[in-house]
Every structure is written in structure tokens, then in C-alpha cells.
Enzyme design. Structure first.
Site, PDB file in Angstrom:
ATOM      1  N   TYR A 105      -3.884  -6.243  14.931  1.00 45.46           N
ATOM      2  CA  TYR A 105      -3.850  -5.384  13.739  1.00 45.46           C
ATOM      3  C   TYR A 105      -3.514  -3.958  14.157  1.00 45.46           C
ATOM      4  CZ  TYR A 105      -5.230  -8.567  10.023  1.00 45.46           C
ATOM      5  OH  TYR A 105      -5.230  -9.559   9.079  1.00 45.46           O
TER       6      TYR A 105
ATOM      7  N   THR B 194      -1.048  -0.898   5.816  1.00 46.44           N
ATOM      8  CA  THR B 194      -0.592   0.479   5.661  1.00 46.44           C
ATOM      9  C   THR B 194      -1.437   1.328   4.705  1.00 46.44           C
ATOM     10  OG1 THR B 194       0.969  -0.151   3.909  1.00 46.44           O
ATOM     11  CG2 THR B 194       1.759  -0.201   6.195  1.00 46.44           C
TER      12      THR B 194
ATOM     13  N   ASP C 219      -6.211 -14.907   1.078  1.00 46.45           N
ATOM     14  CA  ASP C 219      -7.336 -14.276   1.762  1.00 46.45           C
ATOM     15  C   ASP C 219      -8.212 -13.487   0.805  1.00 46.45           C
ATOM     16  OD1 ASP C 219      -5.077 -12.485   1.523  1.00 46.45           O
ATOM     17  OD2 ASP C 219      -6.248 -11.025   2.655  1.00 46.45           O
ATOM     18  N   GLU C 220      -9.459 -13.372   1.173  1.00 44.14           N
ATOM     19  CA  GLU C 220     -10.432 -12.456   0.568  1.00 44.14           C
ATOM     20  C   GLU C 220     -10.554 -12.577  -0.950  1.00 44.14           C
ATOM     21  OE1 GLU C 220     -10.514  -8.854   3.824  1.00 44.14           O
ATOM     22  OE2 GLU C 220      -9.070  -8.681   2.194  1.00 44.14           O
TER      23      GLU C 220
ATOM     24  N   TRP D 298      -6.425 -14.696  11.247  1.00 46.35           N
ATOM     25  CA  TRP D 298      -6.619 -13.251  11.415  1.00 46.35           C
ATOM     26  C   TRP D 298      -8.072 -12.875  11.647  1.00 46.35           C
ATOM     27  CZ3 TRP D 298      -9.286  -9.825   8.081  1.00 46.35           C
ATOM     28  CH2 TRP D 298      -9.768 -10.400   6.898  1.00 46.35           C
TER      29      TRP D 298
ATOM     30  N   ASP E 202       0.182  -6.649  -3.570  1.00 50.56           N
ATOM     31  CA  ASP E 202      -1.242  -6.391  -3.372  1.00 50.56           C
ATOM     32  C   ASP E 202      -1.659  -5.412  -4.456  1.00 50.56           C
ATOM     33  OD1 ASP E 202      -3.890  -6.012  -2.120  1.00 50.56           O
ATOM     34  OD2 ASP E 202      -2.935  -6.860  -0.352  1.00 50.56           O
TER      35      ASP E 202
ATOM     36  N   ARG F  54       0.826  -1.207   0.000  1.00 50.70           N
ATOM     37  CA  ARG F  54       0.000   0.000   0.000  1.00 50.70           C
ATOM     38  C   ARG F  54       0.864   1.263   0.000  1.00 50.70           C
ATOM     39  NH1 ARG F  54      -2.899  -4.346   2.173  1.00 50.70           N
ATOM     40  NH2 ARG F  54      -4.925  -4.450   1.111  1.00 50.70           N
TER      41      ARG F  54
ATOM     42  N   HIS G 169      -6.537 -10.306  -4.332  1.00 48.89           N
ATOM     43  CA  HIS G 169      -5.686  -9.116  -4.162  1.00 48.89           C
ATOM     44  C   HIS G 169      -4.664  -9.025  -5.282  1.00 48.89           C
ATOM     45  CE1 HIS G 169      -7.075  -7.732  -0.187  1.00 48.89           C
ATOM     46  NE2 HIS G 169      -7.243  -9.011   0.100  1.00 48.89           N
TER      47      HIS G 169
END
Length: 654
Positions: free
Chosen positions: A383, A434, A291-292, A358, A159, A130, A236
Site C-alpha cells: 500500500y 489517494t 470490500d468493507e 489486501w 468510490d 478520491r 463504498h
């Protein structure tokens, strides 16, 4: 005054002076962070000028363990291995820092410190996608990690916001996908999410060359810290698809951000990348994200559907599992192991994969029950992108409130964990994401001292855990050392603390009454249960503190006061925090009734705060009245913004 951060087992001790006694701060239990496993105080003191006399002895024992003896003649370090000696010297350096004065001989209380880690994995994660941070900055954090006996640096290298590692076989990842037209992640994310060519006017970003990463790996290894690289897959991956659209399912990368699992070219790319990652990073583990993943494009992609048919996969969860297993086999063939976020459990995963939990701790516990190794980093404690003090005096953050005290309270071992599987709990990790951390000084502000609390959780034995005030004093000492060495740490000494209104009970005629939810709260944010909104307690800075109740729809609540009551005020406090999509209601309607059936309105409130306001805001939606009734109905209508959350704490009737 410069204070030592010991970064080499061969570093010299340049000493000033002080005199000590059993009540002096140079006692190990008052100074050393993380707190040692065992401390025995002896009579007398070791007094010296210049370098202290240090003798080192090797003796078999648990890895990373050491004994540090300070007697009248000098210091004796007995260590099981090089890491144990290194950690002994970290503890000694902290004692010497606390003993410093400007003139005269130095003195340390005689004592025996016997020490070893609670968990083998004590990690720190830094997101460099980020916002890009320099290699020198990362080395500086390695020095601080070493001071606190942390031994894993997890780098989030890829990412959507930027690819950060040189990959020679796929050069557009750094020629194009490492750069964006503006520094602000929020402006970029809320805009068109464009990328630009390296060297373009105003291009923001960067990447690490292989040589830079090798230098970091070597530097960290000298401090007994392993650098673990993370290459995100399959989600991502917007930046990858922007550079190489042939590995996607087609469509806009903004809405189809997952790699295509049906195409062999995707696996060719991933294997090429992993080959180069493994060449640079000698770590046992390679983190593959997981993830995600949205998985939506896979449902209609002909290549993914063909893969599912050929492999006999029932759904897209199993398609992700197919990818994870295939990548794991490839990584294993290179003599390495994978770590993934807890989503890799969806659809099944090999028992040789390590799971990083997480989304709370449930995923980690499930993985332990399946026989997998686990690293705990639940977002509510670990986090570090959340504000650590009152948000009105802190830099903008992604939302939430995570003070040092709450981090320190985290206990990784839970009663629901399988007793015969506790050896599969490898340790803990602090995670700094970040999105809202644009500079290196801001990153240090977010990291320290909260990451030091995770270090203590990972190192110090639970049975010897001191209270928070004891830890806080040692953290203050440690932060002074870091500040004297140029770190921009959080000002713990002048912490504002929790929202004042949440610290005392609130007068409320509705407290203890009966409450009926005509529209139920969201299961993820139940507060403390049904009575949350009439329990006499205001919520604090954070929407997830157990006092705020969250809704992904309108709110419609009836409160039974038990008997007809004179009413002069009805109101509720709402929260706005744009980072996680929490907005004030569009309006609220308030009415009362004698019978619980026939309500008459007594007031309506309208919002005057725009959704563009990025500050953390609290606003009372209330009416002042002169009424009498038994039942109060409170309705709030959520902002029409997509997926806007409503968070409310106490509904007050007086």
C-alpha cells in the site's frame, strides 16, 4: 539530459557514447530493473555509433520470455512473442541509458541475458476516485510501468469520493456523483460529504469519457499492459446512492453506503454498468470490489430480508455472497472473469473468482486452499499511500511508514501455502490509494521507486534475488531516467530513513522484567508480543512495525522490576496519527508499590495536543521523581474521540 523510456517495439535507439569493461555499470546485473533471471558475461565489447544493429528472432518458449545477446557484431533478440521482444528492448534501453556520454562511439559489454517473469500478473493499482487524474497522467504511468515490465494497470474508478467513468444508461453517475464542492478529500469526508452538479461553481472532480478510456486501453496494449477496471459493489457506494437513491436500502448514504441487494433495480443498474464497462475494456478480468461492506442496513431492510428468506440465506454475509455469485454469473456470461478484494470470501465464493488479498495474506492463502486464483497485495508491503520516509519531511499521508527497503523485502510465497496450489498465485500488485494524494506530481512521488520494487518481486526469480543495496543502486539509476523524462519521483538519494531513536537499544531498568496487562492489547496490533513494552527497543515511524502496541481501550500495566529499585524516571512514548484514528492519551497516571498490591501515585501527565493536529507526533508521558519501589503501575486513558486508538512503545524506568 533526456533519457529513453522505450515505449514501442519500433522505437529508435539514439545513442551517445561510453567505453565499458566488466566493471562498468553497463553490465546487466548492475543496471536492469527488474533484475534478469540469468546473465552471462562474455569477453569484449560491442562498439558502435548511431543506432546499434539489432536482429530479432522468434523462437517458441514461455510467454514474455526473451534472450538478449550482445556480441562484437551487434545485438540479437530471441523472443517467444511480441511481449518478450518488447521486454528485451526495455532491458536494452536501460543498458544504453547507463552507457550514455556526450561524444564519441558507444560501447556495451558483451553478455547474454536470459530472462522471463516469475509471475504472470505484475500489477499497479491507481485510485482515481478520491482524486481525479488525467488520461495523460495515466498514460505517463503506463510508460514507467512498461520500463519495469509491469503488465496490469488496475483502475479504481468508483468510490464515495467520485464516479469516474461515463455511463450512458445511468447519466447522473457523472452529472452529479463525479463532483464534490471541494478538492480536499479529508475536508469533504469530515464534513457533510455533499455532491454537486457538473458545472456548479467550484465543483471539483471529473470523469473519463468512453473515448478517453478506449485511448488509454489502446495505448497500454501497445506496451503489453492490460487495463483492469474496478466498479465497487456493494459497499463504498455513497456516490451511487446519492445519484440514484432507489438502489439503496434508505437512510443517509453516509451511514448506509451499501447497495440494496433485495431490489431488482440494483441488479438492473449493475448489469447496465457492466455492459458498458465490458464494451470499453477488453480485459479478461473485471474487478468488482467487494470490500468493507457495512451490511448494517441489510439487517433491517425489508427488501434484503425478503431476499434472504426467498434464497434461504442464513445471514448478511451470505447475502453479499449471493450478490457476488449473481454478478459473477453475469460477467461470465459475457466471456469475462471477476476479481474481488478478499472480503468476497465471506459467505462463500465461486472457484472461478480471483481473490486480491489486501488484509494481510491470510485471505489469499485461504482462497488458494479453496482452489481460487490469487493476487497478493498485502497492505503492510504493497500500500503505497503510506509515508516512504520520515513523515516530518514527507507530504501528509494516511499514516504509517513504508520505505523502499521494506517493500523490497516482501516475499509472496509463504511456507503455509499449499504446494500443489502455488500455480494459483498469479502474482503481486502495488496499490496507490489517494485520499491524501491530491495532485499528479504527488502521486508520482508516492509511486516511484516503490512500485518498481513490486515490479522486481513479480518478475525476478527468488533464487537470484540480490540484496537491497544492489536493488537500491539500480533503483537510483532508474529514478534518474524517470526524472530526466519529467517524473516527480521520490528523492531516494537523500532518504532520511527510520526514526533514529529506534535504531539503538534504550537503557531501561524494566527491560527483561515481568509485565502484567490488566487491560489487554488489541489482537490486531500485538507488537512483538507480551514483552514489547519492556524489550529495550523504541518503535519507529510506523505503528505497525512490530514495536508499537495498539489498544482500543485504556491502558493499565504493572511492571515487576524484581527487587526494590531506586527510580528517578518513568515514562512511555505515545503516537498520534490522525489519518488512521490514532491519538495521544487524554492523561496518564503513574504509581509505584513495594508489594504489588498497594500503590501510591507519584505523578500524573495531561495531553496538550489537539486531535485536530494532523502531523505525525510522538510525545512522552513521563514523571521525574526520587522514589524507591519494586512495582510500577502505568495507566493511560484514551482520548474520548470515537474509536480512538492508543499506540505505545517502550515503558522506560530509570
Amino acid at each position: 539530459m533526456y533519457k529513453r523510456i522505450l515505449t514501442s517495439a519500433l522505437a529508435a535507439f539514439l545513442i551517445s557514447a561510453t567505453c565499458v569493461s566488466k566493471d562498468n555499470v553497463t553490465l546487466a546485473g548492475n543496471v536492469i530493473l527488474p533484475r534478469p533471471a540469468g546473465i552471462e558475461i562474455l569477453d569484449g565489447a560491442y562498439i558502435f555509433t548511431g543506432e546499434p544493429t539489432v536482429k530479432v528472432v522468434r523462437k517458441k518458449g514461455p510467454s514474455e520470455s526473451y534472450t538478449l545477446v550482445i556480441n562484437r557484431k551487434g545485438v540479437i533478440i530471441t523472443a517467444a512473442d511480441d511481449a518478450g521482444e518488447f521486454y528485451a528492448r526495455q532491458s536494452l534501453a536501460q543498458l544504453l541509458n547507463a552507457a550514455e556520454k556526450e561524444n564519441g562511439p558507444a560501447s556495451l559489454q558483451c553478455q547474454i541475458i536470459k530472462d522471463y517473469p516469475r509471475f504472470p500478473y505484475r500489477g499497479l493499482h491507481i485510485d482515481v476516485s478520491r482524486h481525479f487524474y488525467s488520461i495523460d497522467f495515466l498514460k505517463k504511468q503506463v510508460d514507467a510501468m512498461a520500463m519495469f515490465k509491469m503488465n496490469r494497470l488496475h483502475l479504481h474508478l468508483t468510490d464515495a469520493a467520485g464516479w469516474r467513468m461515463e455511463i450512458e444508461s445511468w447519466p447522473r453517475l457523472t452529472e452529479y456523483a463525479a463532483w464534490r464542492p471541494e478538492a480536499s478529500w479529508k475536508a469533504w469526508w469530515n464534513g457533510d460529504r455533499a455532491y454537486v452538479e457538473e458545472g456548479a461553481p467550484g465543483a471539483y472532480g471529473g470523469y473519463y469519457t468512453k473515448e478517453e478510456l478506449r485511448s488509454l486501453v489502446e495505448y497500454a496494449a501497445e506496451k503489453h499492459i492490460t487495463v483492469i477496471p474496478e466498479i465497487e459493489m456493494p459497499g463504498h457506494s455513497e456516490e451511487v446512492l446519492a445519484a440514484y437513491p432507489e438502489v439503496g436500502c434508505g437512510g443517509n448514504p453516509e451511514t448506509h453506503a451499501d447497495l440494496c441487494i433485495g431490489k431488482e433495480v440494483t441488479f438492473k443498474m449493475l448489469q447496465d454498468i457492466l455492459d458498458e464497462v465490458i464494451e470499453v475494456f477488453p480485459s479478461e478480468y473485471i474487478h468488482i470490489g467487494g470490500d468493507e461492506a457495512g451490511k448494517q442496513a441489510w439487517k433491517t431492510c425489508p427488501d434484503c430480508q425478503r431476499r434472504m428468506k426467498e434464497e434461504g440465506l442464513a445471514d448478511v454475509d451470505e447475502l453479499q455472497s449471493y450478490m457476488i455469485r449473481r454478478i459473477e454469473q453475469y460477467v461470465n456470461s459475457k466471456g469475462r472473469k471477476i476479481i474481488g478484494w478478499d472480503e468476497i470470501l465471506e459467505g462463500g465464493v465461486s472457484r472461478t473468482a480471483t481473490v486480491m488479498s489486501w488484509r494481510g495474506t491470510e485471505g489469499g492463502i485461504a482462497a488458494m486452499n479453496m482452489g481460487n486464483d490469487v493476487i497478493m497485495c498485502p497492505g503492510s508491503y504493497c500500500y503505497l499511500d503510506k509515508a516512504q520516509d520520515a513523515p516530518f519531511i514527507e507530504p501528509e499521508s494516511i499514516g504509517g511508514y513504508l520505505p523502499l527497503e521494506k517493500v523490497f523485502e516482501y516475499e509472496p510465497i509463504e511456507s503455509s501455502m499449499p504446494e500443489d496450489g502455488l500455480d494459483r498465485l498469479l502474482g503481486v500488485q502495488a496499490n496507490l490509494w489517494t485520499e491524501y494524494v491530491p495532485t499528479e506530481s504527488h502521486a508520482e512521488h508516492m509511486l516511484w521507486p516503490r512500485a518498481a520494487a513490486i515490479a522486481e518481486i513479480g518478475w525476478s526469480p527468488l533464487e537470484d534475488k540480490a540484496g537491497y543495496q544492489d536493488f537500491r543502486q539500480r533503483a537510483l539509476n532508474a529514478m534518474n531516467v524517470l526524472k530526466d523524462n519529467g517524473y516527480e519521483v521520490f528523492d531516494l538519494a537523500h532518504e532520511y530513513g527510520e526514526l533514529r531513536a529506534s535504531l539503538s537499544p534504550v537503557r531501561n531498568k524494566a527491560a527483561g522484567g515481568k509485565i502484567q496487562y490488566l487491560i489487554r492489547w488489541h489482537k490486531a496490533y500485538p507488537g512483538s508480543g507480551e514483552m514489547t513494552l519492556i524489550d529495550g527497543q523504541h518503535g519507529g515511524w510506523a505503528n505497525n512495525d512490530g514495536r508499537w502496541m495498539g489498544f482500543l481501550n485504556d491502558i493499565d500495566i504493572i511492571i515487576d522490576l524484581g527487587e526494590p529499585t531506586d527510580i528517578h524516571y518513568i515514562g512511555a512514548t505515545f503516537l498520534q496519527s490522525s489519518g488512521p484514528g490514532i491519538f495521544l492519551p487524554e492523561r496518564a497516571e503513574i504509581s509505584i508499590s513495594d508489594d504489588g498490591e498497594n500503590f501510591h501515585p507519584i505523578g500524573e501527565c495531561f495531553n496538550d495536543v489537539p486531535t485536530s493536529d494532523s502531523n505525525l507526533l510522538f510525545k512522552d508521558f513521563k514523571v521525574i521523581c526520587n522514589e524507591n519501589g519494586r512495582y510500577v503501575r502505568y495507566k493511560a486513558f484514551r482520548n474520548p474521540a470515537a474509536k480512538a486508538w492508543l499506540f505505545v512503545d517502550e515503558i522506560i524506568v530509570n
